[in-house]
Design a protein around this motif. Sequence first.
Motif, PDB file in Angstrom:
ATOM      1  N   PRO A   1       0.821  -1.213   0.000  1.00  0.00           N
ATOM      2  CA  PRO A   1       0.000   0.000   0.000  1.00  0.00           C
ATOM      3  C   PRO A   1       0.853   1.260   0.000  1.00  0.00           C
ATOM      4  O   PRO A   1       1.938   1.293   0.585  1.00  0.00           O
ATOM      5  CB  PRO A   1      -0.795  -0.129   1.310  1.00  0.00           C
ATOM      6  N   LYS A   2       0.348   2.290  -0.640  1.00  0.00           N
ATOM      7  CA  LYS A   2       1.072   3.569  -0.675  1.00  0.00           C
ATOM      8  C   LYS A   2       0.952   4.294   0.654  1.00  0.00           C
ATOM      9  O   LYS A   2       1.929   4.728   1.251  1.00  0.00           O
ATOM     10  CB  LYS A   2       0.520   4.449  -1.808  1.00  0.00           C
ATOM     11  N   MET A   3      -0.292   4.523   1.086  1.00  0.00           N
ATOM     12  CA  MET A   3      -0.587   5.108   2.393  1.00  0.00           C
ATOM     13  C   MET A   3       0.050   6.487   2.604  1.00  0.00           C
ATOM     14  O   MET A   3       0.514   6.818   3.693  1.00  0.00           O
ATOM     15  CB  MET A   3      -0.137   4.160   3.514  1.00  0.00           C
ATOM     16  N   GLU A   4       0.079   7.283   1.536  1.00  0.00           N
ATOM     17  CA  GLU A   4       0.640   8.640   1.672  1.00  0.00           C
ATOM     18  C   GLU A   4      -0.139   9.455   2.696  1.00  0.00           C
ATOM     19  O   GLU A   4       0.420  10.332   3.362  1.00  0.00           O
ATOM     20  CB  GLU A   4       0.628   9.343   0.310  1.00  0.00           C
ATOM     21  N   TRP A   5      -1.415   9.155   2.839  1.00  0.00           N
ATOM     22  CA  TRP A   5      -2.264   9.905   3.753  1.00  0.00           C
ATOM     23  C   TRP A   5      -1.869   9.702   5.215  1.00  0.00           C
ATOM     24  O   TRP A   5      -2.213  10.511   6.084  1.00  0.00           O
ATOM     25  CB  TRP A   5      -3.728   9.457   3.576  1.00  0.00           C
ATOM     26  N   ALA A   6      -1.134   8.654   5.503  1.00  0.00           N
ATOM     27  CA  ALA A   6      -0.836   8.316   6.898  1.00  0.00           C
ATOM     28  C   ALA A   6       0.445   8.944   7.415  1.00  0.00           C
ATOM     29  O   ALA A   6       0.721   8.870   8.613  1.00  0.00           O
ATOM     30  CB  ALA A   6      -0.746   6.806   7.053  1.00  0.00           C
ATOM     31  N   PHE A   7       1.233   9.561   6.537  1.00  0.00           N
ATOM     32  CA  PHE A   7       2.547  10.035   6.947  1.00  0.00           C
ATOM     33  C   PHE A   7       2.703  11.537   6.698  1.00  0.00           C
ATOM     34  O   PHE A   7       2.160  12.081   5.734  1.00  0.00           O
ATOM     35  CB  PHE A   7       3.643   9.286   6.188  1.00  0.00           C
ATOM     36  N   LYS A   8       3.470  12.159   7.573  1.00  0.00           N
ATOM     37  CA  LYS A   8       3.843  13.553   7.366  1.00  0.00           C
ATOM     38  C   LYS A   8       4.835  13.643   6.214  1.00  0.00           C
ATOM     39  O   LYS A   8       5.638  12.737   6.005  1.00  0.00           O
ATOM     40  CB  LYS A   8       4.493  14.129   8.626  1.00  0.00           C
ATOM     41  N   ARG A   9       4.782  14.741   5.510  1.00  0.00           N
ATOM     42  CA  ARG A   9       5.756  14.961   4.453  1.00  0.00           C
ATOM     43  C   ARG A   9       7.099  15.296   5.070  1.00  0.00           C
ATOM     44  O   ARG A   9       7.192  16.071   6.015  1.00  0.00           O
ATOM     45  CB  ARG A   9       5.301  16.092   3.536  1.00  0.00           C
ATOM     46  N   ASP A  10       8.157  14.726   4.513  1.00  0.00           N
ATOM     47  CA  ASP A  10       9.502  14.996   4.996  1.00  0.00           C
ATOM     48  C   ASP A  10       9.880  16.445   4.718  1.00  0.00           C
ATOM     49  O   ASP A  10       9.675  16.959   3.604  1.00  0.00           O
ATOM     50  CB  ASP A  10      10.483  14.043   4.312  1.00  0.00           C
ATOM     51  N   ALA A  11      10.437  17.109   5.730  1.00  0.00           N
ATOM     52  CA  ALA A  11      10.770  18.531   5.611  1.00  0.00           C
ATOM     53  C   ALA A  11      11.768  18.773   4.485  1.00  0.00           C
ATOM     54  O   ALA A  11      11.638  19.738   3.719  1.00  0.00           O
ATOM     55  CB  ALA A  11      11.327  19.053   6.935  1.00  0.00           C
ATOM     56  N   ALA A  12      12.768  17.918   4.370  1.00  0.00           N
ATOM     57  CA  ALA A  12      13.764  18.097   3.315  1.00  0.00           C
ATOM     58  C   ALA A  12      13.132  17.923   1.938  1.00  0.00           C
ATOM     59  O   ALA A  12      13.450  18.654   0.998  1.00  0.00           O
ATOM     60  CB  ALA A  12      14.901  17.090   3.501  1.00  0.00           C
TER      61      ALA A  12
END
Length: 377
Positions: A344-355
Amino acid sequence: MFHAASSLVPSSRSRSPSPRPSARRDAFFDNAKYLAIVLVAVGHSWEPLKGGSRVLQAAYMFVYTFHMPAFIVVSGFFSRSFDGSPRRLKRLITGVAVPYVVFETAYPIFRRVVDHNPAQEISLLDPWYLTWFLCALFIWRLTAPVWKLVRHPLPLALGVAMLAALTPGLGDDLDLQRVLQFLPYFVLGLSLRPEHFRLVRRRSVRIAAVPVFALALTFAYWAVPRMNASWLYHRDAAQELGAPWWTGPVMQLALFGSSLLLTACFFSWVPGRTMWFTALGAGTLYGYLLHGFLIKTADYRGWFDHPALHRPLGEIAVSVAVAVAVTLLCTPPVRRVFRFAIEPKMEWAFKRDAAELARERETRRETRRVEDGKVRA
């Protein structure tokens, strides 16, 4: 390893395999993963058939000595880049932890429905059937930075495995016996370099592997009535197998040595060039997790009880059928259907990396500057 989405560079005599992401994959490792998963599935199909055949029991012991160690060594090799960074942790969660939760829930439900067994409980702490490997891989990979830090990782991991083999009090939570007893193979993979795989792929090693395999099969045939095959599962302490406590560490060393030898022989026979099944190496996690439903359906429905399947031709037919089935489960159409559960991709579950966000902002600014320059021109 076994990670379904590992991207590898192509293998050749002049270029070394590398676990770093690349647009292409290394044919040797994809071939090794595919062949190993076929052996895993075929071995599972032999479990309900082997009782009345000493030959099949010997083949079962032979295959079980090295098929999972080979899988785990490759897993360790491709865990060398794990550093605990957010990107790696995200991949670990989506590629290992989430499939574990999904299939650790799905298998008990499946048994309740197909086997009409309401007593089968759902427990994320007690891996059932195939899911122990995902649980173990999650723990092993989290500890990878530690094993890369210590001075003598393999002897230390062997010591941990030997202690586990005489400690029945570990219990069944997270299948810690298997996690700890199989640990040395993972740590060995972490310690290997590409040149080590080139060493075992030499022609002299391939030739030497023939008598080694023959002797191993002969020994397995001799050992069938004399050895408890449960030692090969690495899921019990010595006392739980009815043996004196001191045999646990001794068997750990003996099995590690024999498994390592047969694993090296197995790798020596794995083709390094692109084969018809090479592309299926990217889907071995699918074949691993899904073939259990087929095996268990046949088991619950009593299909393995048919007398014809307990004769040599029947055993061969079952082996071929399961090999074909697990091959199909590794194909792209099956992967597309089950990707939601296994990758699964699950992009919705993670914060975007600051860098990463900073790089995207810089890219947008650079694009605007270029476009403004074109407009002025």
